[in-house]
Design a protein around this motif. Structure first.
Motif, mmCIF file in Angstrom:
data_model
loop_
_atom_site.group_PDB
_atom_site.id
_atom_site.type_symbol
_atom_site.label_atom_id
_atom_site.label_comp_id
_atom_site.label_asym_id
_atom_site.label_seq_id
_atom_site.Cartn_x
_atom_site.Cartn_y
_atom_site.Cartn_z
ATOM 1 N N ILE A 189 48.500 26.277 -42.004
ATOM 2 C CA ILE A 189 49.109 25.231 -41.169
ATOM 3 C C ILE A 189 49.015 25.623 -39.695
ATOM 4 O O ILE A 189 48.622 24.821 -38.841
ATOM 5 C CB ILE A 189 50.581 24.989 -41.575
ATOM 6 N N GLY A 190 49.353 26.881 -39.398
ATOM 7 C CA GLY A 190 49.269 27.356 -38.012
ATOM 8 C C GLY A 190 47.854 27.234 -37.473
ATOM 9 O O GLY A 190 47.630 26.763 -36.360
ATOM 10 N N LEU A 191 46.891 27.620 -38.307
ATOM 11 C CA LEU A 191 45.491 27.584 -37.880
ATOM 12 C C LEU A 191 44.999 26.138 -37.737
ATOM 13 O O LEU A 191 44.220 25.825 -36.836
ATOM 14 C CB LEU A 191 44.636 28.349 -38.904
ATOM 15 N N ALA A 192 45.489 25.256 -38.606
ATOM 16 C CA ALA A 192 45.098 23.843 -38.525
ATOM 17 C C ALA A 192 45.625 23.220 -37.231
ATOM 18 O O ALA A 192 44.946 22.422 -36.592
ATOM 19 C CB ALA A 192 45.626 23.074 -39.729
ATOM 20 N N LEU A 193 46.850 23.606 -36.862
ATOM 21 C CA LEU A 193 47.397 23.101 -35.595
ATOM 22 C C LEU A 193 46.549 23.589 -34.428
ATOM 23 O O LEU A 193 46.227 22.838 -33.518
ATOM 24 C CB LEU A 193 48.842 23.586 -35.411
ATOM 25 N N LEU A 194 46.178 24.867 -34.482
ATOM 26 C CA LEU A 194 45.385 25.463 -33.400
ATOM 27 C C LEU A 194 44.015 24.808 -33.311
ATOM 28 O O LEU A 194 43.543 24.456 -32.235
ATOM 29 C CB LEU A 194 45.237 26.965 -33.642
ATOM 30 N N MET A 195 43.371 24.612 -34.470
ATOM 31 C CA MET A 195 42.014 24.066 -34.465
ATOM 32 C C MET A 195 42.003 22.569 -34.198
ATOM 33 O O MET A 195 41.192 22.071 -33.428
ATOM 34 C CB MET A 195 41.310 24.372 -35.794
ATOM 35 N N GLY A 196 42.901 21.859 -34.825
ATOM 36 C CA GLY A 196 42.880 20.403 -34.714
ATOM 37 C C GLY A 196 43.566 19.874 -33.474
ATOM 38 O O GLY A 196 43.239 18.795 -32.997
ATOM 39 N N SER A 214 40.551 30.560 -34.092
ATOM 40 C CA SER A 214 40.994 31.950 -34.117
ATOM 41 C C SER A 214 40.357 32.652 -35.306
ATOM 42 O O SER A 214 40.448 32.180 -36.432
ATOM 43 C CB SER A 214 42.513 32.027 -34.220
ATOM 44 N N LEU A 215 39.707 33.771 -35.037
ATOM 45 C CA LEU A 215 39.132 34.572 -36.120
ATOM 46 C C LEU A 215 39.995 35.792 -36.368
ATOM 47 O O LEU A 215 39.565 36.769 -36.960
ATOM 48 C CB LEU A 215 37.706 34.993 -35.756
ATOM 49 N N GLY A 216 41.253 35.725 -35.897
ATOM 50 C CA GLY A 216 42.110 36.896 -36.029
ATOM 51 C C GLY A 216 43.455 36.587 -36.672
ATOM 52 O O GLY A 216 44.408 37.342 -36.515
ATOM 53 N N GLN A 217 43.534 35.484 -37.426
ATOM 54 C CA GLN A 217 44.839 35.150 -38.029
ATOM 55 C C GLN A 217 45.282 36.238 -38.991
ATOM 56 O O GLN A 217 46.472 36.532 -39.107
ATOM 57 C CB GLN A 217 44.792 33.802 -38.742
ATOM 58 N N ALA A 218 44.335 36.876 -39.690
ATOM 59 C CA ALA A 218 44.696 37.934 -40.630
ATOM 60 C C ALA A 218 45.368 39.092 -39.895
ATOM 61 O O ALA A 218 46.209 39.788 -40.455
ATOM 62 C CB ALA A 218 43.465 38.428 -41.373
ATOM 63 N N ALA A 219 44.994 39.299 -38.634
ATOM 64 C CA ALA A 219 45.603 40.379 -37.862
ATOM 65 C C ALA A 219 47.074 40.069 -37.577
ATOM 66 O O ALA A 219 47.942 40.932 -37.716
ATOM 67 C CB ALA A 219 44.843 40.588 -36.563
ATOM 68 N N PHE A 220 47.379 38.832 -37.197
ATOM 69 C CA PHE A 220 48.779 38.446 -36.973
ATOM 70 C C PHE A 220 49.566 38.564 -38.282
ATOM 71 O O PHE A 220 50.715 39.008 -38.299
ATOM 72 C CB PHE A 220 48.869 37.015 -36.448
ATOM 73 N N TYR A 221 48.900 38.154 -39.347
ATOM 74 C CA TYR A 221 49.468 38.244 -40.698
ATOM 75 C C TYR A 221 49.775 39.721 -41.005
ATOM 76 O O TYR A 221 50.871 40.067 -41.457
ATOM 77 C CB TYR A 221 48.418 37.673 -41.658
ATOM 78 N N GLY A 222 48.815 40.589 -40.694
ATOM 79 C CA GLY A 222 48.976 42.024 -40.926
ATOM 80 C C GLY A 222 50.064 42.636 -40.059
ATOM 81 O O GLY A 222 50.876 43.437 -40.537
ATOM 82 N N VAL A 223 50.105 42.224 -38.789
ATOM 83 C CA VAL A 223 51.134 42.758 -37.883
ATOM 84 C C VAL A 223 52.518 42.386 -38.412
ATOM 85 O O VAL A 223 53.417 43.220 -38.473
ATOM 86 C CB VAL A 223 50.925 42.226 -36.443
ATOM 87 N N GLY A 224 52.672 41.120 -38.823
ATOM 88 C CA GLY A 224 53.952 40.680 -39.365
ATOM 89 C C GLY A 224 54.322 41.454 -40.618
ATOM 90 O O GLY A 224 55.472 41.855 -40.817
ATOM 91 N N ALA A 248 37.727 40.203 -31.959
ATOM 92 C CA ALA A 248 37.875 41.594 -31.544
ATOM 93 C C ALA A 248 39.270 42.104 -31.898
ATOM 94 O O ALA A 248 39.436 43.201 -32.442
ATOM 95 C CB ALA A 248 37.632 41.723 -30.045
ATOM 96 N N PHE A 249 40.270 41.290 -31.628
ATOM 97 C CA PHE A 249 41.654 41.661 -31.916
ATOM 98 C C PHE A 249 41.836 41.951 -33.409
ATOM 99 O O PHE A 249 42.463 42.942 -33.797
ATOM 100 C CB PHE A 249 42.574 40.511 -31.475
ATOM 101 N N GLY A 250 41.238 41.095 -34.244
ATOM 102 C CA GLY A 250 41.335 41.283 -35.691
ATOM 103 C C GLY A 250 40.748 42.616 -36.123
ATOM 104 O O GLY A 250 41.330 43.327 -36.958
#
Lengths: 260, 350
Positions: free
Chosen positions: B74-81, B87-97, B148-150
């Motif tokens: 949902i977060g990524l859909a809001l960002l893209m749409g 964002s190619l780094g959502q897994a990183a935010f997921y991992g940080v959390g 890169a962040f991911g």
């Protein structure tokens, strides 16, 4: 003075689009900016609406320097515009387009929107009704729930006008608002622009339709090859030797060049 | 040919519509995108009923995962749409959390409810820093930066062994309790996750169908026209990017406390691409599409798993091949995603 342009020069690399142009616009007037293609009219418009800054010079709106401000701030100060190559929000309905135009008068944030607070709901209702008023003003109220991508050109120009008016501007910039309109629609547009003036909004137009310019403008500024060559009432401009030679000369060349 | 009578009739129709519009119920804003609450209720009913239909724990765990992925999607859909960014780094935010709560609760003994704050705010802060340095978030810069962040985050999770315990993963994450009731893998966690998904869906629909959502759509259509009516386009794009990071962090928090252990492999670039696939499959910009995409992709992993039990040559690597195929097929055949197929009739209503 509502708007003052002082010694403005704009260079794109080696190309000089505007050269040392100065003029001023008084409150309550309709001012026309004319000149042959490539004279630098659109460049001047883009600088006044802060799409890009001038290379040299100042632009002063209500005593405030605006040449370095981002364009959303300039629109908040009271300058609104339409675009020559219509920039409507295609994936929205007609009324939604105008509601976006009301943006600077809204206060609800993403957070209050997420929780659908009563204030947000009330604001939405007010936005809707206000937007409908603007649609009525330009005569598009019957199409309010249509997707804007389905509208014909004439209606799109009117919609852009309604959206610009919705910001409640003090100065309205119309970039070739009559381009592509037929005779009847142009006449209607002229009437609307007069009405906008009567509401106390100063109007600044770039226009190729000489009939329209001569009929509605209180003052006309003529650009040629980036420089101002004349300024005055429609009558003065029509009898100005420089304008006639520059304008007509360029026009003939242009027509030969384009083959149109 | 239209006769004079036709014109009169058309005029009449238009004016009668206007006349009627005056009597429209207050609050019924026709012509403005609005939330279909009936659809939302149908969704709630499905969520409530599923554990009654399916009570095998394997499937329930997978369904819970689908919920966690939905939140990220949902977060990524809001960002893209809505912000038009990838964002190619959502897994990183997921991992940080996920790691934030794992470390705080296990190593430092915090309550999971307290570490929830950090799991959400830390990704938000990182997104803010990343967005701020690229002040206007235009073009493909955000995609490159998040890529890169991911990779950086993934390497950090692998190599910062004193804190993250490296590749073998982080063990012993406590489960959490709600009103004295322990939430553990199974029905209770399923309801917990999908309860949060429902909340996220509701809040996102509210944003999307508010003035803010409209402004975001306008940025997507024409940024210059949008800023010419006074919209601070950069600010809104930044807000959406931060929101998407917060949602991924929230999903990470849910994931950590569902699993006894987490390892860096869950937060690699592969995972980011899978989240992207979910959104593209569902149709970017559609909240329901994101949820549908997350469920569909999870469903495929279940199918591959089941096939793998029967045919030894089908390993879990097979999933990657299928995700790749889906991505290619969607882009070729249904570029606007599944939601566009479903909503073709009711144009403009999401």
């Amino acid at each position: 003075m509502l708007l003052e342009v002082r010694n403005v020069t704009k260079k794109f690399g080696g190309v000089v689009a505007n050269k040392d142009v100065s003029f001023s616009i008084e409150q309550g007037q309709i001012v026309g900016l004319i000149g042959p293609n490539g004279a630098g009219k659109s460049t001047m418009f883009n600088m006044v609406s802060a799409v890009f800054p001038p290379t040299i010079g100042e632009i002063v709106f209500e005593g405030k320097n605006i040449e370095k401000l981002p364009n959303y701030e300039v629109s908040r100060l009271g300058i609104a515009r339409t675009f020559q190559n219509i920039k409507i929000f295609k994936n929205m309905t007609v009324i939604e387009n105008v509601m976006v135009g009301l943006h600077i008068h809204t206060r609800s944030s993403m957070l209050s929107a997420a929780f659908f607070s009563p204030r947000t709901r009330k604001e939405e209702q007010i936005l809707y009704e206000t937007a409908m008023e603007y649609l009525k003003f330009v005569g598009l109220e019957g199409l309010y729930d249509q997707m804007s991508s389905s509208l014909p050109l004439g209606a799109l120009r009117l919609l852009e006008l309604a959206r610009a008016l919705a910001t409640k501007p003090k100065l309205l910039l119309l970039d070739e608002i009559a381009a592509g309109l037929n005779h009847k629609e142009t006449k209607e547009m002229a009437r609307l622009i007069q009405q906008i003036k009567e509401k106390g909004i100063t109007v600044f137009v770039v226009e190729h339709d000489m009939d329209l310019v001569m009929r509605i403008c209180d003052k006309i500024i003529v650009l040629d090859q980036g420089s101002k060559i004349a300024e005055g009432t429609p009558k003065e401009i029509q009898n100005n030797e420089d304008v006639i030679s520059a304008y007509l000369g360029a026009d003939i060349e242009e027509k030969a060049g384009e083959g149109a | 040919m239209l006769g004079k009578g036709d014109y009169d009739r058309m005029k009449e129709q238009t004016s009668s519509r206007l006349f009627l519009s005056r009597f429209r119920k207050k609050g019924n804003l026709k012509g403005v995108q609005q939330t279909n609450w009936i659809r939302f209720c149908g969704f709630l009913a499905l969520v409530l009923l599923l554990p009654i239909l399916v009570n095998e724990s394997f499937y329930l765990t997978k369904a819970t995962f689908a919920g966690i992925y939905s939140i990220i999607a949902i977060g990524l859909a809001l960002l893209m749409g809505y912000a038009g960014q990838i964002s190619l780094g959502q897994a990183a935010f997921y991992g940080v959390g996920s790691y934030a709560t794992a470390i705080l609760t296990t190593t430092y003994g915090w309550s999971p409810w307290l570490s929830l704050l950090i799991s959400i705010l830390l990704p938000a802060l990182l997104a803010f820093i990343m967005g701020y340095t690229m002040s206007r978030l235009s073009g493909y810069y955000l995609a490159m930066a998040t890529l890169a962040f991911g990779i950086i985050v993934h390497v950090l999770l692998l190599e910062w062994r004193e804190v993250t315990k490296g590749a073998s993963g982080f063990y012993g994450i406590p489960s959490m309790s709600l009103f004295g009731y322990t939430l553990s893998q199974g029905v209770s966690y399923y309801y917990f996750v999908w309860g949060i998904v429902s909340l996220v869906v509701m809040l996102s629909l509210n944003i999307v169908h508010s003035h803010v959502g409209r402004v975001l759509r306008s940025i997507h259509d024409s940024e210059i026209a949008s800023s010419s009516v006074g919209v601070e386009t950069g600010k809104y794009k930044m807000q959406i990017f931060i929101l998407s990071a917060m949602l991924a962090g929230l999903a990470g928090w849910l994931f950590a406390h569902m699993s006894y252990s987490i390892s860096p492999s869950s937060f690699s670039l592969d995972a980011s691409i899978i989240f992207l696939t979910m959104v593209v499959l569902g149709g970017s910009g559609s909240i329901w599409g994101a949820v549908g995409g997350a469920i569909f992709i999870t469903f495929i992993s279940v199918v591959v798993h089941n096939l793998g039990e029967q045919f030894t040559f089908i390993t879990s690597d097979f999933e990657q091949v299928i995700y790749g195929l889906i991505l290619v097929c969607v882009i070729i055949f249904i570029p606007h995603g599944l939601s566009a197929l479903l909503y073709r009739r009711s144009k403009g209503s999401y």
